[in-house]
Design an enzyme around this catalytic site. Structure first.
Site, mmCIF file in Angstrom:
data_model
loop_
_atom_site.group_PDB
_atom_site.id
_atom_site.type_symbol
_atom_site.label_atom_id
_atom_site.label_comp_id
_atom_site.label_asym_id
_atom_site.label_seq_id
_atom_site.Cartn_x
_atom_site.Cartn_y
_atom_site.Cartn_z
ATOM 1 N N CYS A 171 -10.254 -1.857 -19.520
ATOM 2 C CA CYS A 171 -11.441 -1.076 -19.900
ATOM 3 C C CYS A 171 -11.666 -1.036 -21.405
ATOM 4 O O CYS A 171 -12.748 -0.665 -21.857
ATOM 5 C CB CYS A 171 -11.331 0.352 -19.382
ATOM 6 S SG CYS A 171 -11.573 0.446 -17.610
HETATM 7 N N1 COA Z 1 -14.355 11.178 0.061
HETATM 8 C C1 COA Z 1 -13.931 12.423 0.400
HETATM 9 N N2 COA Z 1 -12.761 12.930 0.009
HETATM 10 C C2 COA Z 1 -11.947 12.169 -0.745
HETATM 11 C C3 COA Z 1 -12.317 10.855 -1.139
HETATM 12 C C4 COA Z 1 -13.563 10.366 -0.707
HETATM 13 N N3 COA Z 1 -14.010 9.151 -1.026
HETATM 14 N N4 COA Z 1 -11.335 10.326 -1.894
HETATM 15 C C5 COA Z 1 -10.374 11.258 -1.976
HETATM 16 N N5 COA Z 1 -10.735 12.367 -1.283
HETATM 17 C C6 COA Z 1 -9.986 13.612 -1.105
HETATM 18 C C7 COA Z 1 -8.490 13.364 -1.182
HETATM 19 O O1 COA Z 1 -8.017 12.984 0.081
HETATM 20 C C8 COA Z 1 -7.975 14.704 -1.647
HETATM 21 O O2 COA Z 1 -7.910 15.553 -0.521
HETATM 22 P P1 COA Z 1 -6.705 16.641 -0.384
HETATM 23 O O3 COA Z 1 -6.873 17.547 -1.565
HETATM 24 O O4 COA Z 1 -7.003 17.261 0.927
HETATM 25 O O5 COA Z 1 -5.454 15.822 -0.454
HETATM 26 C C9 COA Z 1 -9.103 15.245 -2.522
HETATM 27 O O6 COA Z 1 -10.261 14.519 -2.171
HETATM 28 C C10 COA Z 1 -8.813 15.114 -3.999
HETATM 29 O O7 COA Z 1 -8.408 13.757 -4.283
HETATM 30 P P2 COA Z 1 -8.053 13.288 -5.742
HETATM 31 O O8 COA Z 1 -7.725 11.837 -5.752
HETATM 32 O O9 COA Z 1 -7.043 14.203 -6.320
HETATM 33 O O10 COA Z 1 -9.485 13.490 -6.464
HETATM 34 P P3 COA Z 1 -9.831 13.701 -7.969
HETATM 35 O O11 COA Z 1 -10.600 14.958 -8.093
HETATM 36 O O12 COA Z 1 -8.683 13.487 -8.886
HETATM 37 O O13 COA Z 1 -10.861 12.504 -8.248
HETATM 38 C C11 COA Z 1 -10.894 10.323 -9.303
HETATM 39 C C12 COA Z 1 -10.450 11.171 -8.110
HETATM 40 C C13 COA Z 1 -10.362 8.927 -9.142
HETATM 41 C C14 COA Z 1 -12.434 10.273 -9.309
HETATM 42 C C15 COA Z 1 -10.440 10.979 -10.612
HETATM 43 O O14 COA Z 1 -9.067 11.322 -10.537
HETATM 44 C C16 COA Z 1 -10.624 10.086 -11.813
HETATM 45 O O15 COA Z 1 -11.690 9.591 -12.088
HETATM 46 N N6 COA Z 1 -9.562 9.916 -12.618
HETATM 47 C C17 COA Z 1 -9.620 9.115 -13.805
HETATM 48 C C18 COA Z 1 -9.615 7.725 -13.397
HETATM 49 C C19 COA Z 1 -9.923 6.758 -14.489
HETATM 50 O O16 COA Z 1 -10.536 7.040 -15.483
HETATM 51 N N7 COA Z 1 -9.500 5.579 -14.303
HETATM 52 C C20 COA Z 1 -9.769 4.541 -15.191
HETATM 53 C C21 COA Z 1 -10.220 3.421 -14.374
HETATM 54 S S1 COA Z 1 -10.656 2.139 -15.388
#
Ligand code: COA
Length: 388
Positions: A171
């Site tokens: 990135c």
């Molecule tokens: N639809 C519905 N629910 C979902 C889901 C989806 N597509 N994906 C995950 N969930 C659920 C999970 O199962 C979890 O449920 P639980 O609490 O019952 O276990 C809940 O949502 C939370 O999941 P989590 O992965 O902790 O979500 P989050 O709020 O951390 O968001 C990201 C996920 C990836 C969007 C976020 O962590 C993020 O953007 N992080 C930074 C990533 C980044 O910048 N990466 C760089 C890439 S280049």
């Protein structure tokens, strides 16, 4: 932890060039997938999978897949849609991947094609004749092939002499590319360098993975870095560039030429993008905020005076927290614009799209920051000041 940061300004050695950004360029694919369309196809895929594996699920041998949700995606990421190069197969529950037709070796490859489109946009905006460009860097998180370099194909298509090469810092590729280009200018090795970031991230995304299927989109950007003495009157002075890398497995892709597994073979999931999103969020936010504050301090600049932050576009919540730490208050859309809603995460291109679409209104003397962060971990800052 290894800190391999480098800083190049203010430089102590004699400079033969002063780097500026003369223009940026953007190519946006025509097709776009809304969250609603994406979730509909994902949920259809889940239903098919669960039906096909009903007995094994019943017997407790296979875990049932769960539906995705539009509400979750928007709340967790701020993403509402993403542009893609190949929509139909991605939203086809039987395929769930882009399908880009292979091209003959004498045809322009697709990654070069979109890179050239973005580069032409930047060249036109700068009024620059390609013959006057000295070098092309293709800086992106995935290359279509190992060699010949994508950058050399782009160079040839644009009719540029000199040299070109690829670089990949996930990135952060574009900001690392901008520093590399700026260093060529500073050293007097070039007066005009194109940094091109074609990101066909739909190819590395696992569209069957509920945790990440919504994250990425396709795009191409270009930034023309030039010597101030050669650049158009209106440009962006590069006040400083700073890079940092710290090894982490929390964002990883094990695809490579040493593991040519069939995509459906067991253990192939890690040959696509995988991440520990929560850990990334927690670890990267403080690292990047501190890096920006430290660099502003080195430039003897109060970070709160930055007129605009063009941050990496991965997650709206991350950007909210980073800009809060940097500016000392919650940033308005005007102070820290987002393109996540329509583009999704476009890897290295994200902060450049934000800069490209949200910089025309800044006036002579306004300062801003282009900042990327992501896998590696890697982070790059480019402090700029509007001139003209
Ligand atoms: N639809 C519905 N629910 C979902 C889901 C989806 N597509 N994906 C995950 N969930 C659920 C999970 O199962 C979890 O449920 P639980 O609490 O019952 O276990 C809940 O949502 C939370 O999941 P989590 O992965 O902790 O979500 P989050 O709020 O951390 O968001 C990201 C996920 C990836 C969007 C976020 O962590 C993020 O953007 N992080 C930074 C990533 C980044 O910048 N990466 C760089 C890439 S280049």
């Amino acid at each position: 932890m290894q800190d391999t940061s480098t800083s190049t300004a203010p430089a102590s050695h004699t400079r033969t060039g002063r780097p500026v950004i003369s223009a940026s360029g953007l190519f946006t694919p025509e097709e776009s997938i809304s969250n609603e369309e994406l979730v509909e196809s994902f949920n259809a895929y889940v239903d098919r999978y669960n039906a096909a594996n009903a007995e094994a699920i019943e017997a407790g041998e296979v875990e049932a897949l769960q539906h995705s949700s539009v509400g979750f995606i928007e709340k967790a990421s701020g993403i509402k849609a993403r542009h893609v190069m190949s929509k139909a197969p991605i939203v086809d529950p039987a395929i769930m991947a882009p399908r880009l037709e292979e091209r003959a070796n004498d045809e322009l490859s697709i990654m070069a094609e979109i890179g050239v489109a973005a580069a032409r946009d930047a060249l036109e905006r700068a009024g620059r004749d390609p013959a006057d460009v000295d070098a092309v860097l293709c800086a992106a998180s995935n290359m279509q092939r190992p060699y010949p370099a994508m950058a050399i194909e782009i160079q040839q298509a644009l009719g540029i002499e000199g040299f070109a090469f690829d670089m990949n810092v996930a990135c952060s590729s574009a900001t690392f590319g901008i520093q590399t280009a700026a260093d060529y200018i500073r050293a007097g090795n070039a007066k005009s360098v194109l940094v091109v970031s074609p990101e066909i991230t739909s190819g590395h995304l696992n569209w069957c993975d509920r945790d990440s299927h919504f994250i990425f989109g396709d795009v191409a950007t270009a930034v023309l870095v030039e010597d101030a003495a050669f650049a158009p009157e209106s440009h962006w002075e590069i006040l400083s560039t700073k890079l940092k890398t710290v090894f982490s497995n929390n964002i990883r892709n094990n695809f490579g030429f040493l593991n040519r597994a069939h995509p459906e073979s067991e253990g192939s999931a890690d040959k696509l993008f995988v991440q520990e999103g929560r850990k990334v969020f927690k670890e990267v936010v403080p690292m990047v905020a501190q890096m920006i504050i430290d660099e502003a301090g080195r430039l003897q600049m109060d970070p709160a005076t930055l007129r605009r932050l063009w941050l990496h576009q991965a997650n709206a919540g991350m950007n909210r927290l980073i800009s809060q730490k940097v500016l000392g208050h919650e940033a308005s859309d005007d102070e820290s614009p987002t393109v996540l809603d329509t583009y999704g995460n476009t890897s290295s291109a994200g902060s450049i799209i934000a800069f490209h679409l949200h910089s025309d209104d800044l006036v002579d003397g306004d300062t801003g920051l282009i900042c990327s962060f992501g896998a590696g971990y890697s982070a790059g800052t480019v402090f700029v000041r509007k001139v003209g």
